[in-house]
Design a protein around this motif. Structure first.
Motif, PDB file in Angstrom:
ATOM      1  N   PRO A 456     -16.243  -7.167  -3.797  1.00 14.02           N
ATOM      2  CA  PRO A 456     -17.615  -7.330  -4.295  1.00 14.02           C
ATOM      3  C   PRO A 456     -17.692  -7.857  -5.719  1.00 14.02           C
ATOM      4  CG  PRO A 456     -17.357  -5.218  -3.180  1.00 14.02           C
ATOM      5  CD  PRO A 456     -15.989  -5.796  -3.329  1.00 14.02           C
ATOM      6  N   GLY A 457     -16.703  -7.518  -6.579  1.00  6.65           N
ATOM      7  CA  GLY A 457     -16.692  -8.066  -7.934  1.00  6.65           C
ATOM      8  C   GLY A 457     -17.445  -7.250  -8.960  1.00  6.65           C
ATOM      9  N   VAL A 458     -17.728  -5.972  -8.674  1.00  8.05           N
ATOM     10  CA  VAL A 458     -18.470  -5.133  -9.622  1.00  8.05           C
ATOM     11  C   VAL A 458     -17.738  -3.804  -9.796  1.00  8.05           C
ATOM     12  CG1 VAL A 458     -20.653  -4.003 -10.138  1.00  8.05           C
ATOM     13  CG2 VAL A 458     -20.636  -6.168  -8.891  1.00  8.05           C
ATOM     14  N   GLY A 459     -17.022  -3.634 -10.922  1.00  8.49           N
ATOM     15  CA  GLY A 459     -16.403  -2.356 -11.279  1.00  8.49           C
ATOM     16  C   GLY A 459     -15.557  -1.744 -10.173  1.00  8.49           C
ATOM     17  N   GLY A 460     -15.239  -0.455 -10.316  1.00 10.82           N
ATOM     18  CA  GLY A 460     -14.661   0.311  -9.230  1.00 10.82           C
ATOM     19  C   GLY A 460     -13.163   0.218  -9.059  1.00 10.82           C
ATOM     20  N   SER A 461     -12.684   0.753  -7.918  1.00 11.06           N
ATOM     21  CA  SER A 461     -11.261   0.907  -7.640  1.00 11.06           C
ATOM     22  C   SER A 461     -10.842   0.123  -6.412  1.00 11.06           C
ATOM     23  CB  SER A 461     -10.924   2.394  -7.480  1.00 11.06           C
ATOM     24  OG  SER A 461     -10.776   3.010  -8.723  1.00 11.06           O
ATOM     25  N   LYS A 462      -9.773   0.579  -5.736  1.00 11.93           N
ATOM     26  CA  LYS A 462      -9.138  -0.231  -4.698  1.00 11.93           C
ATOM     27  C   LYS A 462      -9.138   0.442  -3.331  1.00 11.93           C
ATOM     28  CE  LYS A 462      -4.367   1.413  -5.349  1.00 11.93           C
ATOM     29  NZ  LYS A 462      -4.673   2.527  -6.242  1.00 11.93           N
ATOM     30  N   VAL A 463      -9.074  -0.411  -2.296  1.00 14.90           N
ATOM     31  CA  VAL A 463      -8.791   0.014  -0.936  1.00 14.90           C
ATOM     32  C   VAL A 463      -7.534  -0.700  -0.471  1.00 14.90           C
ATOM     33  CG1 VAL A 463     -11.224   0.394  -0.399  1.00 14.90           C
ATOM     34  CG2 VAL A 463     -10.175  -1.796   0.161  1.00 14.90           C
ATOM     35  N   LYS A 464      -6.865  -0.126   0.520  1.00 12.67           N
ATOM     36  CA  LYS A 464      -5.739  -0.779   1.184  1.00 12.67           C
ATOM     37  C   LYS A 464      -6.119  -0.935   2.641  1.00 12.67           C
ATOM     38  CE  LYS A 464      -2.074   0.759  -1.941  1.00 12.67           C
ATOM     39  NZ  LYS A 464      -0.749   1.418  -2.068  1.00 12.67           N
ATOM     40  N   ILE A 465      -6.309  -2.187   3.074  1.00 15.70           N
ATOM     41  CA  ILE A 465      -6.892  -2.440   4.386  1.00 15.70           C
ATOM     42  C   ILE A 465      -6.267  -3.687   4.996  1.00 15.70           C
ATOM     43  CG2 ILE A 465      -8.814  -3.846   3.489  1.00 15.70           C
ATOM     44  CD1 ILE A 465     -10.613  -2.324   5.528  1.00 15.70           C
ATOM     45  N   TYR A 466      -6.174  -3.693   6.350  1.00 17.37           N
ATOM     46  CA  TYR A 466      -5.533  -4.797   7.053  1.00 17.37           C
ATOM     47  C   TYR A 466      -6.346  -5.149   8.304  1.00 17.37           C
ATOM     48  CZ  TYR A 466      -1.609  -3.597   4.064  1.00 17.37           C
ATOM     49  OH  TYR A 466      -0.829  -3.328   2.965  1.00 17.37           O
ATOM     50  N   PHE A 467      -6.366  -6.466   8.640  1.00 11.50           N
ATOM     51  CA  PHE A 467      -7.086  -6.964   9.813  1.00 11.50           C
ATOM     52  C   PHE A 467      -6.158  -7.844  10.640  1.00 11.50           C
ATOM     53  CE2 PHE A 467     -10.314  -6.121   6.643  1.00 11.50           C
ATOM     54  CZ  PHE A 467     -11.354  -5.569   7.369  1.00 11.50           C
ATOM     55  N   ASP A 468      -6.364  -7.811  11.986  1.00  9.99           N
ATOM     56  CA  ASP A 468      -5.572  -8.652  12.883  1.00  9.99           C
ATOM     57  C   ASP A 468      -6.399  -8.991  14.111  1.00  9.99           C
ATOM     58  OD1 ASP A 468      -3.451 -10.121  13.784  1.00  9.99           O
ATOM     59  OD2 ASP A 468      -2.101  -8.426  14.121  1.00  9.99           O
ATOM     60  N   ASP A 469      -5.887  -9.957  14.865  1.00 12.48           N
ATOM     61  CA  ASP A 469      -6.501 -10.390  16.142  1.00 12.48           C
ATOM     62  C   ASP A 469      -7.984 -10.683  15.960  1.00 12.48           C
ATOM     63  OD1 ASP A 469      -4.006  -9.991  17.311  1.00 12.48           O
ATOM     64  OD2 ASP A 469      -4.461  -7.927  17.877  1.00 12.48           O
ATOM     65  N   LEU A 470      -8.306 -11.528  15.006  1.00 13.08           N
ATOM     66  CA  LEU A 470      -9.699 -11.835  14.691  1.00 13.08           C
ATOM     67  C   LEU A 470     -10.258 -12.931  15.597  1.00 13.08           C
ATOM     68  CD1 LEU A 470      -9.739 -11.845  10.775  1.00 13.08           C
ATOM     69  CD2 LEU A 470     -10.452 -10.017  12.312  1.00 13.08           C
TER      70      LEU A 470
END
Length: 475
Positions: A456-470
């Motif tokens: 999003p580009g506004v402050g904050g921290s991190k997530v660890k996320i993965y996507f497949d078979d889109l």
């Protein structure tokens, strides 16, 4: 924000016409090779990586927290790599009572340092605060420390209370000072709160007339929290898992249920990463996502994802279309959530590339899935629309937990639904939420030329996320 551009949560049944029209424009990507998508700020290498030192555990000669030599503690650094020192205890659940008491003393504090002391589980995901935990969360400045007591269940839902006074962004005192011994008690009662569960905490050793501290405190578990459950098989200290500063803290005269330690001899507790030195690579804002040969979300190597910080803006996306809000849009695939910090978000879907001079990147045209939410809930997986200067976001939706398990998801936009105003539906496994738009957008002026993952580009921290078979509408 236009007040007429509201939302409602209602079921949506996609018509056969929508599915036929959208299917002809679908692109399939299983990431068995690098797709060559556009990369903007998604691989950040720290210019000055720091050396991190963890040095805590049994301390046979010091007596900061007690009157005689022998205690546990030392220097603990806030970093993404797990480090803890804890006693093995019989496994506790939220269906039985348990308690602990002891004393602690800080000898060093600095900004952005933090430590957890309490009950936890030795199996942890990549979350900033330990899942399956109940205890004391300390957050430090050079002047001292502040304290909250929290329980976090097996789905990363949180409840608790600040012991030191706290008003976000306005009043954040650090009344727990260095060199002073504080004594505490912590008890959990599964039958209190009408059977919903409750924990109590008390602190002593401070000036009740001067220090902004509340003690004792009582926290009722929210409805359903006890049923979700948590398991604890360790008691001890653990680093907060986000890049930050270093502190030094010591504990003595500890009791967990009927077991007591005076640390006159080595207690032989479990230590993981508590005596080590390494180079930190996950500094704040160090985006690290895109194509990867891992297989968290799919059966074969190859997927997209990684570490997505909420700021600065970054994206990894396919050049598409453009597509518009005049046509139906469909996206689906698999997602795996391996970890997250509080105040963290990511987005996947269709968006407009580039930015006008002076335009906030977080306000760019977008339709798709927002992954974020309040700490007490975790991360909603819900529909969101930014278009023509208007924004709509479902108030709630399915919750994506950091369980490291593959989940099926989909996002559909039907311009003919909701009386022709349009609706966006998001599904995560068997749960569905629909965002009904209540104002007709100027669909011809809004165009999306990218599909992918972005911050999003506004402050904050991190997530660890993965996507497949889109599969996603690309033309």
């Amino acid at each position: 924000m236009n007040r007429q551009f509201l939302l409602a949560l209602v079921p949506l049944v996609c018509s056969a016409t929508l599915l036929r029209a959208a299917d002809s424009n679908l692109k399939h990507e299983n990431f068995d090779h690098d797709p060559g998508w556009e990369e903007i700020g998604n691989r950040v290498v720290l210019e000055h990586p720091r050396t991190t030192v963890q040095d805590f555990g049994f301390s046979p000669t010091t007596s900061f927290a007690g009157g005689k030599p022998g205690e546990i503690g030392g220097k603990i650094t806030r970093t993404s790599r797990l480090a803890y020192y804890g006693a093995k205890i019989p496994t506790h659940t939220l269906n039985e009572p348990f308690s602990a008491s002891g004393a602690f003393t800080f000898t060093e504090t600095m900004a952005s340092a933090g430590v957890f002391i309490g009950f936890f589980n030795d199996t942890q995901n990549d979350t900033a605060r330990p899942m399956n935990s109940l205890g004391m969360d300390f957050d430090c400045e050079k002047s001292g420390a502040r304290l909250a007591v929290r329980m976090i269940n097996a789905k990363n839902e949180s409840c608790g209370h600040f012991v030191t006074h706290f008003i976000p962004g306005k009043f954040r005192p650090t009344p727990l000072v260095k060199g002073k011994r504080y004594e505490w008690t912590l008890k959990y009662d599964p039958q209190a709160n009408n059977g919903g569960g409750q924990f109590t905490y008390a602190l002593s050793g401070y000036d009740r007339e001067k220090d902004p501290i509340d003690s004792p405190i009582t926290v009722d578990l929210p409805p359903g929290f006890k049923q979700t459950g948590a398991t604890f098989n360790r008691f001890g200290m653990m680093n907060m898992r986000k890049a930050g500063g270093t502190l030094a803290v010591y504990m003595d005269d500890l009791a967990v249920d009927a077991q007591k330690w005076d640390f006159s001899s080595d207690p032989q507790w479990d230590g993981v990463g508590n005596r080590t030195t390494f180079t930190e690579t996950e500094g704040r804002g160090a985006q690290d996502f895109g194509y990867t040969r891992t297989n968290f979300a799919g059966g074969q190597n190859g997927e997209i994802g990684g570490i997505v910080w909420r700021s600065p803006f970054a994206s990894y996306a396919d050049r598409i279309g453009p597509v518009t809000l005049k046509q139906p849009l469909i996206a689906k695939g698999k997602v795996v959530f391996t970890g997250a910090d509080p105040d963290s978000d990511a987005c996947i879907g269709w968006f407009r590339s580039g930015a006008q001079e002076g335009e906030k990147r977080a306000a760019r045209d977008f339709i798709g899935v927002s992954i974020g939410g309040p700490t007490r809930v975790g991360h909603y997986f819900r529909p969101m629309v930014n278009a023509a200067g208007r924004r709509a976001l479902a108030k709630q939706g399915p919750v994506l937990h950091p369980d490291s398990k593959p989940h099926n998801w989909s996002c559909t936009y039907d311009p003919a639904a909701n009386g022709g105003l349009g609706a966006v539906t998001v599904t995560l496994d068997a749960e569905t939420v629909t965002l009904n738009l209540t104002e007709k957008l100027d669909t011809g002026s809004v165009q999306f030329d990218r599909f992918g993952l972005f911050s999003p580009g506004v402050g904050g921290s991190k997530v660890k996320i993965y996507f497949d078979d889109l599969e996603y509408t690309a033309k």
